[in-house]
Design a protein around this motif. Sequence first.
Motif, short mmCIF file in Angstrom:
data_model
loop_
_atom_site.label_atom_id
_atom_site.label_comp_id
_atom_site.label_asym_id
_atom_site.label_seq_id
_atom_site.Cartn_x
_atom_site.Cartn_y
_atom_site.Cartn_z
N MET A 1 0.81 -1.19 0.00
CA MET A 1 0.00 0.00 0.00
C MET A 1 0.85 1.26 0.00
N ALA A 2 1.97 1.20 0.72
CA ALA A 2 2.86 2.36 0.77
C ALA A 2 3.40 2.69 -0.61
N ASP A 3 3.67 1.64 -1.38
CA ASP A 3 4.18 1.85 -2.74
C ASP A 3 3.13 2.55 -3.61
N LEU A 4 1.89 2.19 -3.42
CA LEU A 4 0.80 2.80 -4.19
C LEU A 4 0.66 4.27 -3.82
N ASN A 5 0.75 4.59 -2.53
CA ASN A 5 0.67 5.99 -2.10
C ASN A 5 1.83 6.79 -2.67
N GLY A 6 2.99 6.21 -2.70
CA GLY A 6 4.16 6.89 -3.27
C GLY A 6 3.96 7.17 -4.75
N ARG A 7 3.44 6.20 -5.47
CA ARG A 7 3.19 6.39 -6.91
C ARG A 7 2.12 7.47 -7.15
N ILE A 8 1.10 7.47 -6.30
CA ILE A 8 0.05 8.48 -6.43
C ILE A 8 0.64 9.87 -6.18
N ASN A 9 1.48 9.98 -5.16
CA ASN A 9 2.12 11.27 -4.86
C ASN A 9 3.05 11.70 -6.00
N ASP A 10 3.76 10.75 -6.58
CA ASP A 10 4.62 11.06 -7.72
C ASP A 10 3.81 11.58 -8.90
N ALA A 11 2.69 10.92 -9.18
CA ALA A 11 1.83 11.33 -10.29
C ALA A 11 1.24 12.71 -10.02
N LYS A 12 0.84 12.94 -8.76
CA LYS A 12 0.29 14.24 -8.37
C LYS A 12 1.34 15.33 -8.58
N ASP A 13 2.57 15.08 -8.15
CA ASP A 13 3.66 16.05 -8.31
C ASP A 13 3.91 16.35 -9.79
N LYS A 14 3.85 15.30 -10.60
CA LYS A 14 4.08 15.48 -12.03
C LYS A 14 3.00 16.36 -12.66
N VAL A 15 1.74 16.11 -12.29
CA VAL A 15 0.62 16.90 -12.81
C VAL A 15 0.76 18.35 -12.34
N GLU A 16 1.09 18.55 -11.07
CA GLU A 16 1.28 19.91 -10.55
C GLU A 16 2.41 20.62 -11.29
N GLY A 17 3.48 19.90 -11.54
CA GLY A 17 4.62 20.48 -12.26
C GLY A 17 4.24 20.88 -13.67
N LYS A 18 3.49 20.02 -14.35
CA LYS A 18 3.05 20.35 -15.72
C LYS A 18 2.13 21.58 -15.70
N GLY A 19 1.28 21.66 -14.68
CA GLY A 19 0.40 22.82 -14.55
C GLY A 19 1.19 24.11 -14.35
N LYS A 20 2.20 24.05 -13.49
CA LYS A 20 3.04 25.22 -13.24
C LYS A 20 3.85 25.59 -14.49
N GLU A 21 4.29 24.57 -15.22
CA GLU A 21 5.03 24.82 -16.46
C GLU A 21 4.13 25.54 -17.47
N ALA A 22 2.89 25.08 -17.60
CA ALA A 22 1.94 25.72 -18.51
C ALA A 22 1.65 27.14 -18.06
N GLU A 23 1.51 27.33 -16.76
CA GLU A 23 1.26 28.68 -16.22
C GLU A 23 2.43 29.61 -16.53
N GLY A 24 3.64 29.10 -16.40
CA GLY A 24 4.83 29.89 -16.70
C GLY A 24 4.90 30.28 -18.17
N LYS A 25 4.56 29.34 -19.05
CA LYS A 25 4.56 29.65 -20.48
C LYS A 25 3.49 30.69 -20.81
#
Length: 72
Positions: free
Chosen positions: A1-25
């Motif tokens: 279960m911990a591995d699944l939470n880690g993957r979810i957090n990683d995916a969330k961070d990636k989505v947030e990063g893409k959003g910030k990248e788009a905002e910067g552009k």
Amino acid sequence: MADLNGRINDAKDKVEGKGKEAEGKLQSGLADVKSKVRDATDDVKEGAESFGDKIKEGFEDIKEKFSKHDDK
């Protein structure tokens, strides 16, 4: 279960990063547009001032010609 939470957090961070990248552009693009509008506005102001100066010169020429004509 911990591995699944880690993957979810990683995916969330990636989505947030893409959003910030788009905002910067978007922010950078808006800054470019504002700069171009400001440049165009300056060009229009300079053109209007030049046109106004030419009109003043024309009126001065006409006044001078009428003044010379009245002296005769």
